[in-house]
Motif scaffolding. Sequence first.
Motif, PDB file in Angstrom:
ATOM      1  N   ALA A 143       1.053  -1.108   0.055  1.00  0.00           N
ATOM      2  CA  ALA A 143       0.154  -0.124   0.129  1.00  0.00           C
ATOM      3  C   ALA A 143       0.889   1.181   0.048  1.00  0.00           C
ATOM      4  N   GLU A 144       2.037   1.012  -0.450  1.00  0.00           N
ATOM      5  CA  GLU A 144       2.952   2.199  -0.331  1.00  0.00           C
ATOM      6  C   GLU A 144       2.536   3.490  -1.142  1.00  0.00           C
ATOM      7  N   MET A 145       1.507   3.462  -2.212  1.00  0.00           N
ATOM      8  CA  MET A 145       1.126   4.534  -2.741  1.00  0.00           C
ATOM      9  C   MET A 145      -0.008   4.938  -2.186  1.00  0.00           C
ATOM     10  N   MET A 146      -0.509   4.521  -1.000  1.00  0.00           N
ATOM     11  CA  MET A 146      -1.643   5.146  -0.637  1.00  0.00           C
ATOM     12  C   MET A 146      -1.388   6.015   0.775  1.00  0.00           C
ATOM     13  N   GLN A 147      -1.886   7.178   0.317  1.00  0.00           N
ATOM     14  CA  GLN A 147      -1.436   8.457   1.532  1.00  0.00           C
ATOM     15  C   GLN A 147      -2.976   9.165   1.744  1.00  0.00           C
ATOM     16  N   ALA A 148      -3.237   9.317   2.878  1.00  0.00           N
ATOM     17  CA  ALA A 148      -4.779  10.249   3.016  1.00  0.00           C
ATOM     18  C   ALA A 148      -5.726   9.519   2.605  1.00  0.00           C
ATOM     19  N   ALA A 149      -5.711   8.274   2.071  1.00  0.00           N
ATOM     20  CA  ALA A 149      -6.877   7.423   1.529  1.00  0.00           C
ATOM     21  C   ALA A 149      -8.055   6.934   2.488  1.00  0.00           C
TER      22      ALA A 149
END
Length: 247
Positions: A230-236
């Motif tokens: 989930a490295e590209m998930m931020q503020a999801a």
Amino acid sequence: MTQQFTALVTGAGSGIGRATAVHLAALGHAVVVADVDEEGGRATVAQIESSAGAASFVVADIAEEPAVQAMVEYAVTTYGRLDLAVNNAGVAHAPTDLHELPAEDFDRVIAVDLRGTFLCLKHEIAAMLATGGGRIVNVASNAGVKNAPAMAGYTAAKHGVVGLTKNVALQYARRGIRLNAICPGTVLTEGLAGYPEEHQAHWREMVPTGRLGRPEDIAAIIAFLLSDDAEMMQAALVLADGGLMYA
């Protein structure tokens, strides 16, 4: 994940928190189980240890800053660092019209669900920054993105958790902190399991998938959000409500 971390899970004495703690321990992480319910928290630790996992319990009322600070310090002192955190502890008030909602009930929900999440983030992030970063999941609710009928205080608190997640995630996105939120729908925790079958059947009928969530369902998604995948998930904001949001 390719390496084992130290994880902190609040509200881990039952329900989603317990399932998450057990899941993370099964992945090889050392888990700090935090709850106001000492009996439930110690039962979670015992369950983890029965499967050769590593866990310890700390009592913590997340509405109180000294307790939150001590909780995080316990994790760092016991395991050397804090890498993962799941801010799951929360309360709700009984469904009621706003004009009949006792102010003390509203205050308690805001104190635990919103202020408590803020306090956890404050101390978790400070500990994580000291060792290069970490990963956090806030457990909100689909009531954080829609209306929960007759639940004004709970809806306000969970909307606040969603807003807090967005703001804080962007503040720390380039400082090694990855923060996201999960928004469960109706989950068949120990509390809901005690309701009559006709109530549960009504709740199931409302969900497009035709079943209620299980604590283990939510735990698996939380574990993914904490993982390298989930490295590209931020503020999801991840809905986990069987489609109820759009029904």
